[in-house]
Design an enzyme around this catalytic site. Structure first.
Site, PDB file in Angstrom:
ATOM      1  N   CYS A   1       6.174  -5.962   5.990  1.00 10.78           N
ATOM      2  CA  CYS A   1       5.370  -7.137   5.650  1.00 10.78           C
ATOM      3  C   CYS A   1       4.770  -7.058   4.249  1.00 10.78           C
ATOM      4  CB  CYS A   1       4.286  -7.370   6.698  1.00 10.78           C
ATOM      5  SG  CYS A   1       3.186  -5.966   6.877  1.00 10.78           S
TER       6      CYS A   1
ATOM      7  N   ASP B   1       0.820  -1.206   0.000  1.00  9.83           N
ATOM      8  CA  ASP B   1       0.000   0.000   0.000  1.00  9.83           C
ATOM      9  C   ASP B   1       0.854   1.256   0.000  1.00  9.83           C
ATOM     10  OD1 ASP B   1      -2.721  -0.707  -0.189  1.00  9.83           O
ATOM     11  OD2 ASP B   1      -2.589  -1.615   1.791  1.00  9.83           O
TER      12      ASP B   1
END
Ligand code: PEP
Ligand code: MG
Length: 583
Positions: A503, A456
């Site tokens: 992550c 993101d």
């Protein structure tokens, strides 16, 4: 025929093609002769019974592989089939109006769907999709088609579709789906992420593929290179098989590293975590040689079902994960719904820009009761292992403060009930937005740790939809703007004395993983396929060199320059063995 797409999930899959496409199921409206009435009623009952058998076998398969909660949606479908009113209505129509079972059944289901559609309650309204699902299943039997092909694969096959939502990929039968190809999507779409988590080789964004293949063609998916071959010749087929064998052999040789830590040549240790989506996957942590779970995406718990999971149900699932992962740590990410993960019963409707819309923490804060129930379940699970909790998509201090307040309320409720939890459960945030990057020093005052979600963060820093295949050659986490954002966030975490992990998918690429280590992250979290490759890479480099390389990368002006730097510094070092990766 050959297709180039995006390598979405590594591995080689070879098998007959099964096309998966939306179907048209319109029964004819014929008038029956008196003598046909008995047969028509029997045909109707047989279709209901066959639908019941399909549903039971799908339900049991899913419960065994993915757990009871994933299977529940099928219980609701089974209940619809048993509706006595439905049977009475259709039988009556066959006897008195002499219409066909298909026509009457469809009319009955349409009335129910229309009724649901007219209700005020958003949640009930959304159950319409399930009514339609049951309708299509029974009609397929009545029209002689049987269950959807994707559900009744009898041998290892390659699924070819225009699109597969992540919730559908989560339910694919892994034994019989040896690979899939879609026409849309990107490497960081959740459909690709779930495929990697489940070890299903996949190629996405293969344009025009659906109209070019027939059921039964031989399909060869190369999830390393993003290639899909249809009816390869003998030499090409042997080449695919050789590559499959080579990849299995590489896996076996990497097994030697299983019990070794991820430590650089000069003694710097890095934690390696797994990214998981489903509770059933928690058993893979020891097998993968991981230090824990760096990201457990809890939102999959909310998908593929008709109604909210209860606190109790969530508690049992999270507890099972925490127990399986203990004594290692699991980081649960609270619900990150929205974007491409939509739970329609929560009132999510179409948005023009879903990734900029009602997503992540802002969605959770809009549903404080739903969010509190999840937090209570997570806190209760924390009494049974080593857990941490983090919030997705944070953009401001106010959001974090409100989330922490809800955590306090959840703890107060558990105190009232006398239920156990870990009072020191660390509460962190994901750094995924430019807002969070630039406020990282402020956020670090309230959060216990950071995990950088580079999928993101890349999307929002570059203002590029991560799912848009037209942008996939530009969507690049190695853009210096993204690297500087990571460097800035790591700096803020370190100054506050906090632990920081990554992550996003870039943590699973051996070269970019070394760069992230050089930028100072404590942990990298990835899929089980990537983990041994990243471990091997870390064990071949010096931390001092990785740091110097990262400092150089931060001063470069383009992603191409960063890639050239990584190649010049790492190719020789990493190619001397298993860490080459397959990309
Ligand atoms: C990320 O954005 O990098 C991330 C790990 O979260 P998700 O991929 O689930 O959005
Ligand atoms: Mg994210």
């Amino acid at each position: 025929m050959k297709f180039e797409g995006i390598a979405a999930s590594p591995g080689i899959g070879l098998g007959p093609v099964v096309r998966f496409e939306p179907e048209e199921l319109v029964p004819g409206d014929v008038m029956l002769e008196g003598a046909q009435v008995g047969d028509e009623i029997a045909r109707f009952h047989a279709a209901l019974a066959a639908s019941r058998r399909d549903l039971e076998s799908i339900r049991n398969g899913i419960a065994a592989e993915l757990g009871e909660s994933e299977a529940q949606i099928y219980d609701a479908h089974l209940l619809m089939l048993d509706d006595p009113e439905l049977r009475r209505d259709v039988e009556h129509g066959i006897r008195t109006a002499r219409r066909s079972a298909g026509h009457l059944f469809r009319a009955y289901m349409s009335r129910i769907a229309a009724h649901l559609q007219s209700l005020e309650d958003e949640h009930l309204r959304e159950r319409r999709a399930d009514v339609l699902d049951v309708e299509r299943r029974v009609l397929r039997h009545l029209l002689g088609g049987g269950p959807r092909r994707i559900e009744r694969l009898e041998r290892p096959s390659i699924v070819v579709a225009h699109d597969l939502p992540p919730s559908e990929v989560a339910l694919l039968d892994r034994r019989n789906v040896v690979g899939f190809v879609t026409e849309v999507g990107s490497r960081t779409s959740h459909c690709a992420i779930v495929a990697r988590g489940r070890g299903i080789p996949a190629v996405v964004s293969a344009r025009g593929v659906l109209q070019s293949v027939k059921n039964g063609d031989l399909g060869a998916v190369d999830g390393f290179l993003g290639r899909f071959d249809v009816n390869p010749n003998e030499t090409e087929r042997l080449d695919f098989e050789r590559r499959r064998e080579w990849s299995e052999q590489e896996d076996r040789s990497l097994l030697e590293l299983h019990d070794q830590p991820a430590v650089t040549l000069d003694g710097h240790a890095v934690e390696l975590g797994l990214n998981l989506e489903l509770p059933a996957e928690a058993t893979g942590v020891v097998e993968a040689g991981a230090d824990g779970v760096g990201l457990f995406r809890t939102e999959f718990f909310y998908l593929n079902r008709l109604e909210l999971p209860t606190e109790e149900e969530q508690y049992r699932a999270y507890r099972e994960v925490a127990e399986r992962v203990a004594p290692r740590t699991v980081i649960f990410r609270t619900m990150d719904l929205g974007g491409d993960k939509v739970a329609s019963y929560l009132g999510m409707t179409h948005e023009t820009n879903p990734f900029l819309g009602w997503r992540g923490i802002r969605f959770a804060l809009h549903h404080p009761d739903v969010f509190r129930a999840q937090l209570r379940a997570l806190y209760r699970a924390s009494a049974h292992g080593r857990a941490r909790v983090m919030f997705p998509m944070v953009t401001s201090e106010a959001e974090l403060l409100r989330a922490l307040e809800l955590c306090r309320e959840a703890r107060a409720e558990l105190d009232r009930r006398g239920q156990a939890y870990d009072p020191r459960l660390p509460l962190g945030i994901m750094i995924e937005t430019p807002g969070a990057v630039w406020m990282a020093d402020v956020l670090a005052r309230h959060a216990d740790f950071f995990s950088i979600g580079t999928n993101d963060l890349t999307q929002y820093t570059l203002a590029m939809d991560r799912d848009n295949e037209r942008l996939s050659h530009l969507y690049e986490p190695l853009e210096p703007s993204v690297l500087r954002s990571i460097g800035h966030s790591v700096g803020a975490a370190k100054r506050a004395g906090h632990w920081v992990g990554v992550c996003g998918e870039m943590a699973g690429d051996p070269r970019t993983a070394v760069l992230l280590v050089g930028l100072g992250v404590n942990e990298l979290s990835m899929s089980s396929f990537d983990l041994p490759r990243v471990k091997s890479a870390i064990r071949r480099v010096r931390f001092d060199d990785a740091r110097a390389m990262a400092a150089e990368a931060l001063a470069l002006s383009s992603a191409d320059a960063v890639k050239a730097l990584l190649r010049s510094r790492l190719d020789r070092v990493l190619s001397a063995g298993g860490a080459k990766g397959a990309r």
